[in-house]
Design a protein around this motif. Structure first.
Motif, short mmCIF file in Angstrom:
data_model
loop_
_atom_site.label_atom_id
_atom_site.label_comp_id
_atom_site.label_asym_id
_atom_site.label_seq_id
_atom_site.Cartn_x
_atom_site.Cartn_y
_atom_site.Cartn_z
N GLU A 87 0.83 -1.21 0.00
CA GLU A 87 0.00 0.00 0.00
C GLU A 87 0.86 1.25 0.00
OE1 GLU A 87 -2.91 -0.06 3.10
OE2 GLU A 87 -3.71 -2.00 2.48
N GLN A 90 2.12 1.85 -3.45
CA GLN A 90 1.06 2.40 -4.30
C GLN A 90 0.85 3.88 -4.02
OE1 GLN A 90 -2.30 -0.08 -3.44
NE2 GLN A 90 -1.65 -1.73 -4.82
N VAL A 91 0.89 4.26 -2.78
CA VAL A 91 0.72 5.68 -2.42
C VAL A 91 1.87 6.51 -2.95
CG1 VAL A 91 0.65 7.29 -0.46
CG2 VAL A 91 -0.75 5.22 -0.42
#
Length: 101
Positions: A87, A90-91
């Motif tokens: 995550e 992805q950020v």
């Protein structure tokens, strides 16, 4: 002249008694404050230790309620860490795209 001497002497004695009383009261209050702070620190320490023991017991226990190894929890923890890392990646990509535009 003699009268002034006795007035001065009485004033000095009264001032000395008053200073002694004030000093005794101040030291008494300081001792009381110190004792209260030590008691609060002791209670705080006990609370922290109780919470730590409760958290440790919750982690070590298996779902059936028996105590044992936490190896299964280690695998779940590793999976959670891997998901969080994905995550974050992805950020970062989304943030770089936003900055580029």
């Amino acid at each position: 002249m003699v009268h002034a001497f006795f007035i001065g002497r009485a004033l000095a004695e009264a001032t000395s008694e008053q200073a002694e009383r004030l000093m005794t009261d101040a030291l008494s209050q300081l001792g009381q404050f110190d004792a209260e702070q030590r008691e609060r620190l002791r209670q705080f320490t006990e609370d922290v230790m109780a919470r730590a023991q409760a958290a440790e017991a919750a982690v070590v226990q298996n779902p059936d309620g028996s105590t044992g190894s936490a190896m299964g929890n280690d695998q779940d923890l590793q999976a959670t860490i891997d998901n969080l890392r994905a995550e974050i990646a992805q950020v970062r990509v989304a943030l770089q795209q936003y900055r580029a535009s």
